[in-house]
Design a protein around this motif. Structure first.
Motif, PDB file in Angstrom:
ATOM      1  N   GLY A  76      12.833 -12.293  10.675  1.00 13.12           N
ATOM      2  CA  GLY A  76      13.389 -13.266   9.742  1.00 13.12           C
ATOM      3  C   GLY A  76      12.439 -13.679   8.641  1.00 13.12           C
ATOM      4  N   HIS A  77      12.351 -15.006   8.438  1.00 13.13           N
ATOM      5  CA  HIS A  77      11.508 -15.560   7.386  1.00 13.13           C
ATOM      6  C   HIS A  77      10.028 -15.603   7.757  1.00 13.13           C
ATOM      7  CE1 HIS A  77      15.162 -16.799   5.374  1.00 13.13           C
ATOM      8  NE2 HIS A  77      14.472 -17.316   4.391  1.00 13.13           N
ATOM      9  N   ASN A  78       9.689 -15.316   9.017  1.00 14.81           N
ATOM     10  CA  ASN A  78       8.284 -15.421   9.425  1.00 14.81           C
ATOM     11  C   ASN A  78       7.362 -14.542   8.598  1.00 14.81           C
ATOM     12  OD1 ASN A  78       8.860 -17.262  11.423  1.00 14.81           O
ATOM     13  ND2 ASN A  78       8.949 -15.764  13.072  1.00 14.81           N
ATOM     14  N   VAL A  79       7.865 -13.387   8.174  1.00 13.78           N
ATOM     15  CA  VAL A  79       7.001 -12.466   7.429  1.00 13.78           C
ATOM     16  C   VAL A  79       6.571 -13.062   6.097  1.00 13.78           C
ATOM     17  CG1 VAL A  79       7.945 -10.400   8.502  1.00 13.78           C
ATOM     18  CG2 VAL A  79       9.004 -11.288   6.431  1.00 13.78           C
ATOM     19  N   PRO A 114      12.829  -9.531  22.617  1.00 14.00           N
ATOM     20  CA  PRO A 114      12.097  -8.823  21.553  1.00 14.00           C
ATOM     21  C   PRO A 114      12.611  -9.219  20.175  1.00 14.00           C
ATOM     22  CG  PRO A 114      12.856  -7.304  23.262  1.00 14.00           C
ATOM     23  CD  PRO A 114      13.544  -8.602  23.508  1.00 14.00           C
ATOM     24  N   ARG A 115      11.687  -9.327  19.236  1.00 17.52           N
ATOM     25  CA  ARG A 115      12.026  -9.554  17.839  1.00 17.52           C
ATOM     26  C   ARG A 115      11.411  -8.427  17.021  1.00 17.52           C
ATOM     27  NH1 ARG A 115      14.878 -12.246  20.153  1.00 17.52           N
ATOM     28  NH2 ARG A 115      15.422 -14.453  19.902  1.00 17.52           N
ATOM     29  N   TYR A 116      12.076  -8.060  15.934  1.00 13.59           N
ATOM     30  CA  TYR A 116      11.691  -6.867  15.188  1.00 13.59           C
ATOM     31  C   TYR A 116      11.366  -7.212  13.740  1.00 13.59           C
ATOM     32  CZ  TYR A 116      13.730  -4.754  19.306  1.00 13.59           C
ATOM     33  OH  TYR A 116      14.007  -4.421  20.607  1.00 13.59           O
ATOM     34  N   MET A 117      10.474  -6.423  13.184  1.00 11.71           N
ATOM     35  CA  MET A 117      10.010  -6.633  11.823  1.00 11.71           C
ATOM     36  C   MET A 117      11.163  -6.691  10.828  1.00 11.71           C
ATOM     37  SD  MET A 117       7.555  -6.948   9.592  1.00 11.71           S
ATOM     38  CE  MET A 117       5.981  -6.383  10.267  1.00 11.71           C
ATOM     39  N   ASN A 118      11.107  -7.659   9.940  1.00 18.13           N
ATOM     40  CA  ASN A 118      11.991  -7.704   8.784  1.00 18.13           C
ATOM     41  C   ASN A 118      11.539  -6.595   7.834  1.00 18.13           C
ATOM     42  OD1 ASN A 118      13.189  -8.268   6.293  1.00 18.13           O
ATOM     43  ND2 ASN A 118      13.104 -10.486   6.594  1.00 18.13           N
ATOM     44  N   LEU A 119      12.331  -5.543   7.729  1.00 16.02           N
ATOM     45  CA  LEU A 119      11.913  -4.358   6.974  1.00 16.02           C
ATOM     46  C   LEU A 119      11.718  -4.638   5.490  1.00 16.02           C
ATOM     47  CD1 LEU A 119      14.164  -1.575   8.581  1.00 16.02           C
ATOM     48  CD2 LEU A 119      11.839  -2.272   9.209  1.00 16.02           C
ATOM     49  N   ARG A 120      12.249  -5.751   5.021  1.00 15.96           N
ATOM     50  CA  ARG A 120      12.061  -6.070   3.598  1.00 15.96           C
ATOM     51  C   ARG A 120      10.588  -6.292   3.274  1.00 15.96           C
ATOM     52  NH1 ARG A 120      16.577  -9.090   5.156  1.00 15.96           N
ATOM     53  NH2 ARG A 120      18.534  -8.164   4.431  1.00 15.96           N
ATOM     54  N   SER A 253       6.462 -25.796   1.764  1.00 16.61           N
ATOM     55  CA  SER A 253       6.165 -24.430   1.336  1.00 16.61           C
ATOM     56  C   SER A 253       6.673 -23.384   2.321  1.00 16.61           C
ATOM     57  CB  SER A 253       4.664 -24.266   1.100  1.00 16.61           C
ATOM     58  OG  SER A 253       3.926 -24.607   2.261  1.00 16.61           O
ATOM     59  N   ASP A 254       6.120 -23.343   3.534  1.00 15.64           N
ATOM     60  CA  ASP A 254       6.484 -22.298   4.495  1.00 15.64           C
ATOM     61  C   ASP A 254       7.891 -22.507   5.041  1.00 15.64           C
ATOM     62  OD1 ASP A 254       4.079 -20.952   4.297  1.00 15.64           O
ATOM     63  OD2 ASP A 254       3.152 -22.041   5.949  1.00 15.64           O
ATOM     64  N   ALA A 261       8.187 -15.093  -3.143  1.00 22.43           N
ATOM     65  CA  ALA A 261       7.294 -14.053  -3.666  1.00 22.43           C
ATOM     66  C   ALA A 261       7.771 -12.671  -3.237  1.00 22.43           C
ATOM     67  CB  ALA A 261       5.867 -14.297  -3.172  1.00 22.43           C
ATOM     68  N   LEU A 262       8.162 -12.552  -1.979  1.00 24.38           N
ATOM     69  CA  LEU A 262       8.635 -11.266  -1.457  1.00 24.38           C
ATOM     70  C   LEU A 262       9.878 -10.799  -2.209  1.00 24.38           C
ATOM     71  CD1 LEU A 262       8.849 -10.317   2.300  1.00 24.38           C
ATOM     72  CD2 LEU A 262      10.739  -9.794   0.768  1.00 24.38           C
ATOM     73  N   TYR A 263      10.841 -11.711  -2.400  1.00 22.93           N
ATOM     74  CA  TYR A 263      12.082 -11.327  -3.077  1.00 22.93           C
ATOM     75  C   TYR A 263      11.847 -10.998  -4.545  1.00 22.93           C
ATOM     76  CZ  TYR A 263      14.453 -13.184   1.069  1.00 22.93           C
ATOM     77  OH  TYR A 263      14.873 -13.427   2.353  1.00 22.93           O
ATOM     78  N   LYS A 264      10.919 -11.700  -5.180  1.00 18.49           N
ATOM     79  CA  LYS A 264      10.649 -11.427  -6.591  1.00 18.49           C
ATOM     80  C   LYS A 264      10.145 -10.005  -6.782  1.00 18.49           C
ATOM     81  CE  LYS A 264       8.594 -13.490 -10.730  1.00 18.49           C
ATOM     82  NZ  LYS A 264       9.895 -13.733 -11.375  1.00 18.49           N
ATOM     83  N   HIS A 265       9.313  -9.543  -5.856  1.00 16.40           N
ATOM     84  CA  HIS A 265       8.784  -8.189  -5.968  1.00 16.40           C
ATOM     85  C   HIS A 265       9.722  -7.141  -5.376  1.00 16.40           C
ATOM     86  CE1 HIS A 265       4.848  -9.069  -7.688  1.00 16.40           C
ATOM     87  NE2 HIS A 265       4.894 -10.185  -6.995  1.00 16.40           N
ATOM     88  N   LEU A 266      10.683  -7.578  -4.585  1.00 23.87           N
ATOM     89  CA  LEU A 266      11.641  -6.636  -4.011  1.00 23.87           C
ATOM     90  C   LEU A 266      12.835  -6.413  -4.933  1.00 23.87           C
ATOM     91  CD1 LEU A 266      12.556  -4.868  -1.660  1.00 23.87           C
ATOM     92  CD2 LEU A 266      13.466  -6.922  -0.547  1.00 23.87           C
TER      93      LEU A 266
END
Length: 318
Positions: A76-79, A114-120, A253-254, A261-266
């Motif tokens: 999720g948003h943790n990344v 188990p939780r899995y990486m947000n591929l974004r 913030s968090d 930032a992630l979405y701006k570059h994605l």
């Protein structure tokens, strides 16, 4: 002659890093200062302009490597909580390493499992790497068959391999060309291949990450203006709005700044405005915060405008 200095966010992390490679046997170890004035005085202000990474390695007062490590469940948003730490180093063309599990077990309550990486995260970091022509290396923290993260020395095998690669070049040629060398290395290719294999074999419905999450919409300018009754005339080159619905009820913030930032570059480019919607926040509340705070700086940095519940305010007026 090399004079290595390891700055760390936490002393235990610094000790862990120092023991990874013989180059650091005589390295000094210091905790990263807290004040921005102190950071500027020692030349760390640019790589820490968004947040504090776990490790910053210097040689003769030059930053040569930034590393972030975490055992946090990467879903999720943790990344987004660590994204700014990677981005700041990449913008300065400093080799950067993200060391964390691609899958890990989350304990507690009805959500355990188990939780899995947000591929974004992978996709966005790839864009950043290409934009700045720099090496961003993700290394998978190994887990056991029950998805519990390993705590034994075996977890560090690939970090040590990376450092061997790093110093193979650095010892002979110095910093110039280092990031290109790492970016084009077989080691880097193997990490990318592991990302791809992980997405295919571990992540359920990986195609869900090919489109924005529910909190993000990609809109035409006319659709955005019509929906929110916006009179502002956007620049003629702006063809798309990346609208990130930030669901917070008070300014913090968090994890939202990192995800912005992630979405701006994605999803963003030169023909795009990224607008953050603060549906529960008034513009008056925004102006009450300190303009020197990390929260203020990052929201302003990663938005072209913020849509408050009472006004649309452009970046230059935030």
């Amino acid at each position: 002659m090399n004079h290595y200095l390891i700055y760390c966010d936490d002393l235990q992390e610094g000790i862990w890093f120092k023991n990874l490679n013989s180059h650091f046997s005589n390295a000094n170890l210091e905790v990263i200062p807290s004040s921005r004035k102190a950071l500027a005085a020692i030349g760390l202000d640019k790589v820490l302009k968004y947040d504090r990474p776990d490790i910053v390695l210097l040689d003769n007062d030059q930053i040569i490597l930034v590393l972030e490590r975490t055992v946090e469940v990467p879903s999720g948003h943790n990344v987004g909580q660590r994204y700014g730490r990677l981005l700041a180093a990449a913008e300065e063309r400093i080799p950067v390493v993200y060391f964390g599990p691609y899958a890990a077990y989350k304990h507690g309550g009805n959500t355990a499992g188990p939780r899995y990486m947000n591929l974004r995260l992978f996709y966005s970091l790839s864009n950043v790497s290409n934009t700045y022509n720099t090496a961003i290396t993700t290394i998978n923290w190994p887990v056991d068959r029950n998805y519990e993260v390993l705590k034994t020395p075996a977890k560090d095998v690939r970090i040590k391999e990376y450092l061997d690669l790093f110093f193979t070049y650095y010892d002979s040629y110095g910093f110039s060309g280092l990031t290109e060398y790492i970016k084009n290395s077989p080691f880097q290719l193997r990490q990318i291949q592991e990302q791809e294999n992980f997405a295919l074999t571990e992540v359920r419905s990986p195609e869900q990450y090919d489109v924005p999450p529910e909190s993000v919409e990609l809109l035409t300018v006319s659709t955005f203006k019509r929906r929110y009754n916006i009179a502002y005339n956007f620049p003629s080159n702006i063809q798309k709005i990346v609208l990130y619905h930030v669901g917070m009820t008070y300014i913090r913030s968090d994890p939202y700044t990192g995800m912005a930032a992630l979405y701006k570059h994605l999803y963003g480019d030169s023909n795009t405005y990224q607008i953050l919607e603060f549906a529960n926040i008034s513009s008056n509340l925004w102006y009450q915060q300190r303009q020197t705070s990390k929260t203020y700086r990052m929201y302003k940095e990663f938005s072209d405008a913020i849509l408050f519940n009472d006004a649309l305010i452009l970046q230059q007026n935030l």
